[in-house]
Scaffold this motif. Structure first.
Motif, short mmCIF file in Angstrom:
data_model
loop_
_atom_site.label_atom_id
_atom_site.label_comp_id
_atom_site.label_asym_id
_atom_site.label_seq_id
_atom_site.Cartn_x
_atom_site.Cartn_y
_atom_site.Cartn_z
N GLY A 162 16.89 16.51 12.72
CA GLY A 162 17.71 17.48 13.44
C GLY A 162 18.76 16.89 14.32
N GLY A 163 19.32 17.75 15.15
CA GLY A 163 20.36 17.40 16.10
C GLY A 163 20.75 18.63 16.88
N GLY A 167 14.89 22.11 17.82
CA GLY A 167 13.63 21.46 17.53
C GLY A 167 13.26 20.41 18.56
N MET A 168 13.80 20.53 19.76
CA MET A 168 13.55 19.54 20.81
C MET A 168 12.85 20.22 21.98
SD MET A 168 16.36 17.13 22.80
CE MET A 168 16.88 16.34 21.27
N ARG A 169 11.81 19.58 22.50
CA ARG A 169 11.05 20.13 23.62
C ARG A 169 10.64 19.00 24.57
NH1 ARG A 169 12.76 23.74 21.15
NH2 ARG A 169 11.76 25.68 20.45
N ILE A 170 10.75 19.24 25.86
CA ILE A 170 10.24 18.32 26.87
C ILE A 170 8.86 18.81 27.29
CG2 ILE A 170 10.58 17.37 29.18
CD1 ILE A 170 13.58 17.83 28.79
N VAL A 171 7.88 17.92 27.28
CA VAL A 171 6.50 18.29 27.61
C VAL A 171 6.10 17.53 28.87
CG1 VAL A 171 4.13 18.42 26.80
CG2 VAL A 171 6.02 18.61 25.16
N GLU A 172 5.75 18.27 29.91
CA GLU A 172 5.42 17.66 31.20
C GLU A 172 3.94 17.32 31.31
OE1 GLU A 172 7.56 16.90 33.50
OE2 GLU A 172 9.37 18.02 32.92
N GLN A 173 3.06 18.14 30.69
CA GLN A 173 1.62 17.97 30.83
C GLN A 173 0.94 18.07 29.47
OE1 GLN A 173 0.27 17.22 33.70
NE2 GLN A 173 2.10 17.55 34.97
N ARG A 234 20.08 23.14 27.28
CA ARG A 234 19.28 23.28 26.07
C ARG A 234 19.46 22.06 25.15
NH1 ARG A 234 17.42 28.46 24.48
NH2 ARG A 234 17.98 30.14 25.90
N HIS A 235 19.68 20.90 25.73
CA HIS A 235 19.89 19.65 25.00
C HIS A 235 21.17 19.67 24.16
CE1 HIS A 235 15.89 18.57 26.29
NE2 HIS A 235 15.41 19.67 25.74
N GLN A 236 22.06 20.59 24.43
CA GLN A 236 23.35 20.62 23.75
C GLN A 236 24.44 20.28 24.74
OE1 GLN A 236 23.45 24.54 21.72
NE2 GLN A 236 23.42 23.37 19.84
N MET A 287 19.18 6.19 20.39
CA MET A 287 18.60 7.52 20.29
C MET A 287 18.70 8.05 18.86
SD MET A 287 19.23 10.81 22.76
CE MET A 287 21.01 10.71 22.60
N GLU A 288 19.91 8.07 18.31
CA GLU A 288 20.12 8.51 16.94
C GLU A 288 21.53 8.17 16.51
OE1 GLU A 288 19.72 12.72 16.61
OE2 GLU A 288 21.13 13.15 18.21
N MET A 289 21.77 8.26 15.21
CA MET A 289 23.12 8.08 14.68
C MET A 289 23.51 9.34 13.94
SD MET A 289 24.78 5.15 12.24
CE MET A 289 26.56 5.15 11.95
N ASN A 290 24.64 9.90 14.31
CA ASN A 290 25.18 11.08 13.64
C ASN A 290 26.15 10.61 12.56
OD1 ASN A 290 24.11 13.49 15.16
ND2 ASN A 290 24.95 12.28 16.83
#
Length: 667
Positions: A162-163, A167-173, A234-236, A287-290
């Protein structure tokens, strides 16, 4: 060089490619769906072909049909733009098999970087620094949950294919992990057709710095400046700039060389972007390559003086890179603001609707607008909600930023929610001015960026009232001119009354639904009203959409857009809307029935509880998706879900009643 190319995309990027193709004498073929029948990119292209229904899966993602159209029109190459099929290795391979040039890297290079987990393995072998995490193929819940125990919290879940933050989530616990995995999988599957995930350590307050690379088939590969894309929601990305501020020459060179090494590791060709996280100790991690042209490529173009789409066409047609690394020169500074149809005051939910009024800043050597829409166009829920990109340039960062601040005040859109005021708040925030950048910039400064997003209501109310009075005066003037006796005092527009001033009542309703009853006195061309115990004397004149106002002796000019009974004023570039009240407002369905309404137009993804279930305040009830972003409808209080009105897969409109909710203790 190509004689004709097909553009397998839509909107702003399709228009952008057409612009360069025309300058190079290359004919263009556009595609359009039902929703894009009258779109701007269709009118700009030399020819266009219908591709299918509005949903991307039924139109812009139909690779075989797109290739068939390219062959039918004798297009020698296909430019995928970004999004849709731009990073689809199977589509690129199909183009290769059909002897149609894919304007981008080889299918093998796309496949290598298409999986974030595989990409990280390749980068490790190329000695490019990596963030610790899990990138394996085994995707069972048990394996992911076990892998997470070896990664420090907070951790980041990412779609492997993805990009764009999907499909990206930050999980604290740890207790949040399972729900986050389920949600990320659904969104990844919907957006990219693949639900594979990877886990990695979430670096707190990093900067997002990326490097533009370019390579040809002769083994030449260079980097063209870097960009800071740290300001995100939102990571965008929201605002990007080039070059990235505050980097030492040594760090800048190290990141550029690492990006080139990454590209060479997969025998890359064409335009690509290598994205890095930069921590507060100036250490960077891949991190990634687009493997495509980036949305933010214009800032690189403005600081290098190069047309990257032109470079793509040169390289794809077999040419060499126009410059060597030593010849690349960086001059000045550039910013890009992404103008979205969304509501910053409502968790940035996408907004659909017609653009009833559009006035863009004047383009110049300092200001550029990349847009795929025009006035009266519709922003639908089928595609990304970006309206346009506003790009500014000048000799240094502060001057380029000042250009951006001014241009944002000159950008006027009415008819739907948008983020221009939010962007202005970012551009004028002291931390942004001082380049105190990190990916949590918006969260850290949310109160100043969003909480204070409001114009002076009294001032806006007075001006809205004056505008409406000017409209009435224009209508009266027209009626007088058409009267059989225009000299009659009853046909005058001066508010003539025997021995007294004219009086009228007006009620304006603001965006929050609050009513403002006003009593206006008119004598000749002058109006008077009392607001909050203050006497307001005003005069005005309309010239098109421009209101020339004089309020208690202060003269000003502002743009006003009107659609039916709603008028939107742009005060210092910031919009504020009012509706002229005609009838008493009716209760909403939610007020009448005790239900929950859709906050946007979209599709029902899942029901999180069963009908008749007892729920607690804040508990998730159902999930909606619009423009490939998920939104959870939560319980407003303790109570019971009586019934759902829409099933999974059904589309709903903004404001539709979604479910019947009975609050605990309610009769």
């Amino acid at each position: 060089m190509f004689k004709k190319i097909l553009i397998a995309n839509r909107g702003e990027i399709a228009c952008r490619i057409i612009e360069t193709a025309k300058e190079m004498g290359i004919k263009t073929v556009a595609l359009y769906s039902d929703a894009d029948n009258q779109a701007k990119h269709v009118t700009l292209a030399d020819e266009s072909y219908y591709i299918g229904a509005s949903a991307p899966a039924e139109s812009y993602l139909k690779g075989e049909q797109i290739i068939a159209i390219a062959k039918k029109t004798e297009a020698q190459a296909i430019h995928p733009g970004y999004g849709f099929l731009s990073e689809n290795a199977e589509f690129a391979a199909s183009c290769e098999q059909q002897n149609i040039v894919f304007i981008g890297p080889t299918s093998a290079a796309i496949a290598a970087m298409g999986s974030k987990s595989q990409a990280k393995n390749i980068m490790a072998n190329a000695n490019v620094p990596l963030v610790p995490g899990y990138h394996g193929d085994e995707q069972s819940d048990a394996v992911l949950l076990e892998a997470a125990t070896h990664i420090e919290y907070p951790l980041l879940i990412k779609a492997a294919y993805g990009g764009g933050g999907k499909g990206m989530r930050i999980v604290e616990q740890p207790q949040q992990l399972q729900a986050a995995i389920d949600s990320a999988r659904r969104e990844a599957k919907a957006s990219f057709g693949n639900d594979k995930l990877l886990l990695e350590r979430y670096i707190t307050q990093p900067r997002h710095v990326e490097v533009q690379v370019f390579a040809d088939q002769y083994g030449h590969c260079i980097y063209l400046s870097d960009r800071d894309c740290s300001v995100q929601r939102r990571h965008q990305k929201v605002i990007e700039e080039a070059p990235a501020p505050g980097l030492s020459p040594q760090l800048r060179a190290a990141m550029g060389e690492a990006a080139v090494a990454a590209a060479k590791a997969i025998d890359y060709r064409g335009a690509g972007t290598v994205e890095f996280l930069l921590d507060n100790q100036q250490r960077f991690y891949f991190m990634e390559m687009n493997t495509r042209l980036q949305v933010e490529h214009p800032v690189t173009e403005l600081v290098t003086g190069q047309d990257l789409v032109k470079w793509q066409l040169i390289v794809a047609s077999g040419g060499k890179l126009p410059l060597t690394q030593a010849q690349v020169q960086i001059h000045g500074h550039a910013f890009e603001s992404r103008i979205y149809a969304e509501d910053p005051n409502n968790d940035f939910l996408p907004a659909c609707g017609h653009i009833t009024f559009l006035k863009e800043p004047v383009a110049s050597q300092y200001v550029r607008i990349d847009s795929g829409v025009r006035q009266h166009d519709e922003i639908s829920n089928f595609y990304d909600p970006m309206i346009a990109k506003l790009i500014t340039w000048d000799e240094n960062r502060l001057r380029a930023l000042q250009r951006m601040q001014t241009a944002l005040t000159e950008y006027k859109i009415a008819g739907l929610n948008h983020n221009i005021e939010f962007l202005s708040n970012i551009a004028e925030h002291p931390a942004f001015i001082n380049a105190e950048l990190a990916t949590d910039f918006i969260e850290r400064h949310q109160q100043q960026l969003i909480g204070e997003m409001s114009s002076d209501t009294d001032k806006a109310l007075i001006l809205a009232c004056l505008y409406q009075l000017c409209i009435q005066a224009q209508q009266a003037q027209l009626q007088a001119e058409n009267s059989q006796d225009p000299t009659s005092p009853w046909a005058q527009t001066t508010g003539f009354r025997l021995n007294r001033a004219a009086i009228q009542q007006m009620t304006l309703v603001d965006d929050e639904g609050k009513e403002h009853p006003l009593t206006i006195y008119q004598q000749q061309q002058q109006f008077t009203l009392t607001l909050n115990d203050q006497k307001i004397v005003m005069q005005g004149q309309l010239v098109g959409n421009l209101l020339h106002a004089q309020i208690n002796g202060h003269k000003s000019k502002l743009t006003v857009a009107q659609q039916a009974q709603q008028l939107t004023l742009f005060i210092n570039g910031l919009p504020q809307s009012f509706t002229l009240k005609q009838n008493s407002p009716l209760q909403t369905d939610e007020q009448q029935q005790g239900g929950l309404t859709a906050p946007m137009s979209g599709t029902i993804v899942s029901h999180l509880v069963e009908p008749k279930a007892l729920v607690t305040a804040g508990q998730g009830l159902m999930v909606m998706e619009a423009m490939k972003m998920e939104y959870t409808i939560n319980a407003p209080a303790d109570g019971q879900v009586d019934s759902f009105f829409y099933q999974i897969g059904e589309q709903v409109s903004d404001g539709a009643l979604l479910l019947e909710f009975i609050e605990k203790g309610a009769d």
